[in-house]
Design an enzyme around this catalytic site. Sequence first.
Site, short mmCIF file in Angstrom:
data_model
loop_
_atom_site.label_atom_id
_atom_site.label_comp_id
_atom_site.label_asym_id
_atom_site.label_seq_id
_atom_site.Cartn_x
_atom_site.Cartn_y
_atom_site.Cartn_z
N ASP A 1 1.01 -1.35 0.21
CA ASP A 1 -0.06 -0.04 0.11
C ASP A 1 0.81 1.06 -0.08
OD1 ASP A 1 -2.43 1.51 0.22
OD2 ASP A 1 -2.28 1.55 2.44
N SER A 2 0.20 2.31 -0.10
CA SER A 2 1.07 3.61 -0.07
C SER A 2 1.46 3.89 1.47
CB SER A 2 0.07 4.65 -0.63
OG SER A 2 -1.06 5.01 0.15
N CYS B 1 -4.25 -1.67 -1.98
CA CYS B 1 -4.73 -0.32 -2.41
C CYS B 1 -5.63 -0.11 -3.44
CB CYS B 1 -3.39 0.29 -2.51
SG CYS B 1 -3.45 2.13 -3.32
N GLU C 1 -4.02 7.91 8.70
CA GLU C 1 -2.67 7.79 9.27
C GLU C 1 -2.55 8.16 10.51
OE1 GLU C 1 0.30 6.69 7.41
OE2 GLU C 1 -0.99 5.94 5.72
N CYS D 1 -11.34 2.73 -0.04
CA CYS D 1 -9.80 2.73 0.24
C CYS D 1 -9.47 2.21 1.54
CB CYS D 1 -9.45 4.38 0.41
SG CYS D 1 -7.88 5.02 1.15
N HIS E 1 -7.47 2.43 3.63
CA HIS E 1 -7.35 3.33 4.93
C HIS E 1 -8.67 3.50 5.75
CE1 HIS E 1 -3.45 4.50 3.21
NE2 HIS E 1 -3.21 4.99 4.44
N1 DGL Z 1 -5.03 3.04 0.82
C1 DGL Z 1 -5.12 3.72 -0.49
C2 DGL Z 1 -6.29 3.16 -1.21
O1 DGL Z 1 -6.76 1.95 -1.00
C3 DGL Z 1 -4.46 4.77 -1.16
C4 DGL Z 1 -4.33 5.79 -0.08
C5 DGL Z 1 -3.38 6.95 -0.74
O2 DGL Z 1 -2.23 7.25 -0.54
O3 DGL Z 1 -4.03 8.12 -1.45
O4 DGL Z 1 -6.75 3.62 -2.13
#
Ligand code: DGL
Length: 264
Positions: free
Chosen positions: A12-13, A76, A153, A184, A186
């Site tokens: 992931d990012s 992600c 985060e 997402c 997150h």
């Molecule tokens: N967790 C990521 C997703 O599922 C990306 C979040 C990001 O870096 O913008 O899209």
Amino acid sequence: MSNQQAKILIFDSGVGGLSVYKEIHNKLPQLEYLYIFDNEAYPYGELDHDTLIARVDNLVTSLVEKYNIDLVVIACNTASTIVLPTLRAKLTIPVVGVVPAIKPASNLANKAVGLIATPATITRPYTHELIRDFSQSKPVELLGSTRLVDIAEEKLRGKSVDLDELKKILLPIENKIDVAVLGCTHFPLIKDEIQIVLSDRVLLVDSGEAIARRVEDLLRIEKEEREVGTREIFSTAPPWKEGALNKALNHLGFSSVQHYPIAI
Ligand code: DGL
């Protein structure tokens, strides 16, 4: 496949992929887990298409080779909506992606579906194809927000979520929908707070459990092997509030973050 030694790479990012890790680990604690987050290029929701593909390709293929990985999860949505064909063409192991759960959400909705995702995911052709193919009868309200990603985060580093701020972000869809897709990875990390703000009238749906089932099917794990495997985590840049982050990661069973700079 020799199950006890199966090694899985989760990408992931940032920390969002940990929501997917939790679902997989619940079912398959015996796997060896490697997690990499490309925080040097975070947020992916605002990164240009070609840079994103090049970075994911570079990091995933180098780690797969170096660590002899058996299966990759691109945890992600923002990346999965564009990188999967490139990765699958290059790798001989299974690559599982995470895309917004439009189909189950649309089946559950009576009124309308909300898709809460990154600014990039809500504009991707892949996302619009999902909506066209799987939600013909229910309108889909789109909400793209990077601030929501930042809030997740921050939460993982010990900061509590400001519900008033969350309410302002979710206001555009609040009264229009009865099901929301957490599009997402997150967002399951702040699911409780999103639920409070949207109230019990809105059902929240994400892809985590389905991904865990897919991984289980692909690896054909024997249920009786339940010994806990190793868990390592890498980042492409030093993470902010590293101490607080490591505390949360250690709590999840990972060793502290190791640096894995990208070679491009
Ligand atoms: N967790 C990521 C997703 O599922 C990306 C979040 C990001 O870096 O913008 O899209």
